[in-house]
Design a protein around this motif. Structure first.
Motif, PDB file in Angstrom:
ATOM      1  N   VAL A   1       0.857  -1.191   0.000  1.00 52.48           N
ATOM      2  CA  VAL A   1       0.000   0.000   0.000  1.00 52.48           C
ATOM      3  C   VAL A   1       0.891   1.237   0.000  1.00 52.48           C
ATOM      4  O   VAL A   1       1.708   1.415   0.909  1.00 52.48           O
ATOM      5  N   PHE A   2       0.772   2.070  -1.016  1.00 49.20           N
ATOM      6  CA  PHE A   2       1.551   3.313  -1.082  1.00 49.20           C
ATOM      7  C   PHE A   2       0.607   4.480  -0.779  1.00 49.20           C
ATOM      8  O   PHE A   2      -0.408   4.663  -1.447  1.00 49.20           O
ATOM      9  N   PHE A   3       0.954   5.265   0.221  1.00 49.70           N
ATOM     10  CA  PHE A   3       0.070   6.367   0.636  1.00 49.70           C
ATOM     11  C   PHE A   3       0.376   7.655  -0.120  1.00 49.70           C
ATOM     12  O   PHE A   3       1.530   7.968  -0.388  1.00 49.70           O
ATOM     13  N   SER A   4      -0.660   8.412  -0.442  1.00 49.60           N
ATOM     14  CA  SER A   4      -0.478   9.810  -0.856  1.00 49.60           C
ATOM     15  C   SER A   4      -1.689  10.614  -0.386  1.00 49.60           C
ATOM     16  O   SER A   4      -2.384  10.173   0.533  1.00 49.60           O
ATOM     17  N   ASP A   5      -1.936  11.772  -0.992  1.00 47.10           N
ATOM     18  CA  ASP A   5      -2.835  12.736  -0.328  1.00 47.10           C
ATOM     19  C   ASP A   5      -4.225  12.900  -0.909  1.00 47.10           C
ATOM     20  O   ASP A   5      -5.112  13.431  -0.257  1.00 47.10           O
ATOM     21  N   ASN A   6      -4.421  12.556  -2.167  1.00 49.15           N
ATOM     22  CA  ASN A   6      -5.740  12.773  -2.792  1.00 49.15           C
ATOM     23  C   ASN A   6      -5.868  11.862  -4.002  1.00 49.15           C
ATOM     24  O   ASN A   6      -4.916  11.144  -4.345  1.00 49.15           O
ATOM     25  N   GLY A   7      -7.026  11.906  -4.634  1.00 51.77           N
ATOM     26  CA  GLY A   7      -7.268  10.991  -5.741  1.00 51.77           C
ATOM     27  C   GLY A   7      -6.273  11.175  -6.876  1.00 51.77           C
ATOM     28  O   GLY A   7      -5.729  10.196  -7.413  1.00 51.77           O
ATOM     29  N   SER A   8      -6.021  12.415  -7.236  1.00 50.11           N
ATOM     30  CA  SER A   8      -5.121  12.677  -8.364  1.00 50.11           C
ATOM     31  C   SER A   8      -3.725  12.120  -8.107  1.00 50.11           C
ATOM     32  O   SER A   8      -3.106  11.526  -8.998  1.00 50.11           O
ATOM     33  N   THR A   9      -3.227  12.307  -6.885  1.00 46.86           N
ATOM     34  CA  THR A   9      -1.871  11.810  -6.620  1.00 46.86           C
ATOM     35  C   THR A   9      -1.848  10.283  -6.563  1.00 46.86           C
ATOM     36  O   THR A   9      -0.847   9.666  -6.936  1.00 46.86           O
ATOM     37  N   ALA A  10      -2.950   9.664  -6.128  1.00 49.10           N
ATOM     38  CA  ALA A  10      -2.999   8.191  -6.129  1.00 49.10           C
ATOM     39  C   ALA A  10      -2.879   7.678  -7.563  1.00 49.10           C
ATOM     40  O   ALA A  10      -2.194   6.682  -7.837  1.00 49.10           O
ATOM     41  N   VAL A  11      -3.543   8.386  -8.494  1.00 47.02           N
ATOM     42  CA  VAL A  11      -3.473   7.998  -9.911  1.00 47.02           C
ATOM     43  C   VAL A  11      -2.068   8.273 -10.447  1.00 47.02           C
ATOM     44  O   VAL A  11      -1.465   7.441 -11.140  1.00 47.02           O
ATOM     45  N   GLU A  12      -1.546   9.444 -10.111  1.00 49.02           N
ATOM     46  CA  GLU A  12      -0.199   9.829 -10.557  1.00 49.02           C
ATOM     47  C   GLU A  12       0.815   8.758 -10.129  1.00 49.02           C
ATOM     48  O   GLU A  12       1.671   8.342 -10.902  1.00 49.02           O
ATOM     49  N   VAL A  13       0.680   8.307  -8.887  1.00 53.66           N
ATOM     50  CA  VAL A  13       1.575   7.275  -8.351  1.00 53.66           C
ATOM     51  C   VAL A  13       1.431   5.990  -9.175  1.00 53.66           C
ATOM     52  O   VAL A  13       2.422   5.375  -9.579  1.00 53.66           O
ATOM     53  N   ALA A  14       0.185   5.592  -9.449  1.00 48.98           N
ATOM     54  CA  ALA A  14      -0.047   4.347 -10.199  1.00 48.98           C
ATOM     55  C   ALA A  14       0.596   4.443 -11.592  1.00 48.98           C
ATOM     56  O   ALA A  14       1.258   3.502 -12.050  1.00 48.98           O
ATOM     57  N   LEU A  15       0.409   5.584 -12.251  1.00 46.72           N
ATOM     58  CA  LEU A  15       0.947   5.739 -13.612  1.00 46.72           C
ATOM     59  C   LEU A  15       2.479   5.726 -13.587  1.00 46.72           C
ATOM     60  O   LEU A  15       3.118   5.071 -14.411  1.00 46.72           O
ATOM     61  N   LYS A  16       3.048   6.446 -12.625  1.00 39.09           N
ATOM     62  CA  LYS A  16       4.514   6.487 -12.530  1.00 39.09           C
ATOM     63  C   LYS A  16       5.077   5.107 -12.193  1.00 39.09           C
ATOM     64  O   LYS A  16       6.091   4.679 -12.735  1.00 39.09           O
ATOM     65  N   MET A  17       4.404   4.400 -11.282  1.00 36.82           N
ATOM     66  CA  MET A  17       4.856   3.048 -10.917  1.00 36.82           C
ATOM     67  C   MET A  17       4.846   2.147 -12.144  1.00 36.82           C
ATOM     68  O   MET A  17       5.783   1.381 -12.381  1.00 36.82           O
ATOM     69  N   ALA A  18       3.743   2.247 -12.913  1.00 36.28           N
ATOM     70  CA  ALA A  18       3.614   1.385 -14.097  1.00 36.28           C
ATOM     71  C   ALA A  18       4.728   1.706 -15.104  1.00 36.28           C
ATOM     72  O   ALA A  18       5.373   0.804 -15.653  1.00 36.28           O
ATOM     73  N   TYR A  19       4.955   2.996 -15.289  1.00 38.29           N
ATOM     74  CA  TYR A  19       5.984   3.407 -16.260  1.00 38.29           C
ATOM     75  C   TYR A  19       7.356   2.894 -15.814  1.00 38.29           C
ATOM     76  O   TYR A  19       8.094   2.278 -16.591  1.00 38.29           O
TER      77      TYR A  19
END
Ligand SMILES: Cc1ncc(COP(=O)(O)O)c(C=O)c1O
Length: 640
Positions: free
Chosen positions: A326-344
């Motif tokens: 589980v990777f924590f961040s602050d809001n919906g947009s950053t959760a998506v940003e994290v997912a996209l960056k992780m995938a990349y």
């Protein structure tokens, strides 16, 4: 000017509330706006406080509002009511108070703040709804210091203005000093006298200083200067002005600074789950804030985050047992940003960089650059088109488009979907079958599959995650919005062990070098844990089921009543309908007028283009939900 009223409570029963109420009534008996109100009278045949105050306070009969409930048994209100086969409904008391909204009400409680009114509510719940300033009466008996400090603390924790404490009883000057040293504002000490032979007008004269102090403290706060320095989200300030100011909220109700109640039919942008001001979450937050408010999350860990991560995984692992981190961040947009960056980065680490993403037409994943890129490229984002990363879009439920994609699937790092419901684009719903096929194609080509459940998570669609109903096993899931029950910003990106392990290396540079100052804020995590406790209760699930069933019924009635609506749909607690249109062009002004009409009638809806929808907090009552749909129906009738 005395404002709207004053609530008198005691540190216990028999501390002199009625005595002080009589004194205050005699202060203000000449004011035609003044009313005395004791909503619940127990032990009625022995005590009739309304009668006592009427006489001692020299009031006119119409200055006393009769009790809503009178019971013979001299016991706590819930017990006295039960003995007569009655259940006290706080709403009846609130409705009564509403009739006197232009008066000043001196309202006397029954016993102390935490006295039960019924099986679910205490006096403190009623006080919170009333939102009146509070005067605490304490007596000089043994144990008063502890009771007074606890009562003051409780009143403050309810977000209420405690105007001070009045002491009554045997003379004890030392007590005043002790209480004041503990930060309690003692407004007056009134030694008890033989009440029967008391000269009440003399007493009022003797304590005129108390009258002056109270009048000063009860003066309405001057309105803030109209100068406005705030730039609001999604707002064209040239035309959108004069926003209602919300000063308080409880359950499904927002209260403006003018005291107008507004039913929150959209859970304040879909974040609120268990009601505004939920006591359990508020207490968990207060406790955590006093224990550990925040600590850097790189190189440190803490219990609230660990507990939440473990419990969340326990909850969702039946959907995909590969999920492990589980990777924590602050809001919906950053959760998506994290997912996209992780995938990349995942593909880059594997030595097979993939620089494109796949998303669905009409999606919305947030407003940061990456999240915007995988969202519908509509007018909202038009200025940023040159900055966006390469993304291909396909229509949900279009299987032929999906087939056409097959030859280029291995160009994509990840595919992101809002499973079953695309919220922001107008509660568009699609089939599980489509998602399953899309995921199968992604799996075959090594495309990571991301479920953005920022809106759909936490039972919005009837199951903990929409992925469960959709029959998909995403590699990553993004959650936010309802995660803290709507109290604090927090989000998580959950990934499989396989993805996590790809980042493990002796080289720091291969780690996921991403984080935010408030990552996994302990207070937000404590709120998330408290919200999860409530979610897990059978009563909450029953409420969700009930909302789902009633929403469907209300929508059916609406569609029969209004021929100008179509595409009526619902999933779990989400209900939606579209306003029909003869031409391709839909005049957004129609939706704006519907929203305004609903708001004028006390219901907050926020149409998405031609779509009117409801996403209520799970605490909404059947009566409130019906009111929401009645008001929508009235607005449709008036505008269409
Ligand atoms: C599905 C989805 N993803 C992401 C977001 C963005 O979340 P936030 O507004 O917290 O950045 C939203 C917000 O509405 C959403 O509905």
């Amino acid at each position: 000017m005395l404002g709207n009223g004053l609530f008198i409570t005691g540190t216990d029963t028999g501390v002199g509330k009625t005595f002080i109420s009589s004194l205050l009534s005699s202060f203000w008996s000449d004011d035609p706006r003044f009313r005395y109100f004791k909503p619940v009278q127990t032990g009625y045949e022995i005590d009739d406080d309304s009668h006592t105050v009427l006489h001692r306070g020299s009031l006119n009969a119409d200055q006393v509002i009769p009790p809503v409930y009178r019971f013979t048994l001299p016991a706590s209100p819930d017990r006295a009511a039960r003995a007569e086969g009655v259940e006290i409904e706080t709403q009846r008391i609130l409705d009564c108070v509403r009739e006197y909204k232009n008066n000043f009400i001196l309202m006397e409680g029954a016993g102390g703040v935490e006295v039960p009114l019924n099986n679910n509510e205490r006096l403190s719940d009623l006080m919170r709804h009333l939102n009146l300033p509070v005067l605490i009466v304490a007596s000089t008996r043994l144990g008063t210091i502890n009771h007074t400090l606890l009562t003051v603390e409780k009143v403050r924790s309810l977000g209420l203005h405690c105007v001070g404490v009045v002491l009554s009883g045997e003379e004890d000057e030392g007590l005043v000093t002790t209480l004041e040293n503990q930060g309690v504002n003692v407004l007056a000490y009134i030694p008890t006298q033989n009440e029967a032979s008391m000269d009440w007008s003399q007493l009022a004269a003797d304590f005129s200083a108390l009258k002056t102090t109270l009048e000063l403290r009860l003066q309405p706060v001057a309105a803030a200067p109209s100068e406005n320095h705030i730039w609001h989200p999604f707002t064209q300030h040239k035309v959108e002005k004069d926003f209602p100011k919300i000063s308080k909220a409880f359950d499904a109700t927002l209260l403006t600074d003018k005291g107008t109640p507004i039913l929150d039919a959209i859970s304040s942008w879909w974040v609120n789950l268990h009601g505004h001001g939920n006591r359990e979450i508020a207490e968990a937050i207060a406790q955590q804030a006093a224990t550990l408010e925040h600590v850097i999350f790189a190189g440190f860990t803490h219990e609230p985050a660990e507990t939440f991560a473990n419990r969340l995984l326990q909850e969702i692992r039946p959907i995909n047992n590969q999920w492990g981190k589980v990777f924590f961040s602050d809001n919906g947009s950053t959760a998506v940003e994290v997912a996209l960056k992780m995938a990349y980065q995942f593909h880059a680490i594997k030595g097979q960089p993939r620089s494109k993403f796949l998303a669905l037409t009409h999606s919305y994943h947030g407003d940061t650059l990456g999240a915007m890129s995988v969202s519908e490229r509509n007018g909202y984002h038009k200025y940023f088109l040159p900055l966006m990363m390469p993304v291909d879009f396909i229509d949900a439920d279009d299987f032929s488009q999906l087939e056409e994609l097959l030859p280029k699937m291995n160009e994509y790092a990840a595919c992101i979907v809002e499973p079953l419901v695309q919220g922001a684009s107008g509660m568009r719903m699609h089939s599980p079958n489509f998602l399953q096929t899309l995921q199968k194609y992604c799996q075959k080509s090594g495309v990571l599959f991301i479920a953005d459940e920022i809106f759909t998570g936490f039972y919005r669609t009837g199951t903990f995650l929409a992925s469960e109903q959709a029959g998909i096993q995403p590699d990553m899931v993004c959650l936010s919005k309802g995660i803290t029950g709507g109290f604090l910003p927090l989000s998580v990106t959950v990934t499989t062990e396989r993805i996590y392990e790809a980042f493990l290396s002796d080289k720091k540079a291969q780690a996921f070098l991403h984080g935010h100052s408030y990552t996994a804020n302990p207070i937000a995590c404590a709120a998330a844990n408290a919200s999860l406790n409530i979610l897990k209760r059978i009563e909450t699930r029953d409420k969700i089921k009930h909302i789902s069933q009633k929403t469907e019924e209300h929508l059916t009635v609406l569609s029969k009543r209004h021929s100008q609506i179509k595409n009526v749909r619902h999933l779990g607690t989400i209900g939606a309908l579209d306003i029909t249109n003869d031409s391709d062009y839909f005049d957004i002004e129609i939706s704006n007028r519907i929203a305004k009409t609903c708001m004028d009638k006390g219901v907050l809806v926020r149409p998405l283009g031609k779509t009117i929808y409801t996403v209520p907090p799970y605490c909404i009552t059947p009566v409130e939900l019906k009111r929401v749909y009645d008001v929508i129906s009235e607005a449709l009738g008036e505008i269409l």
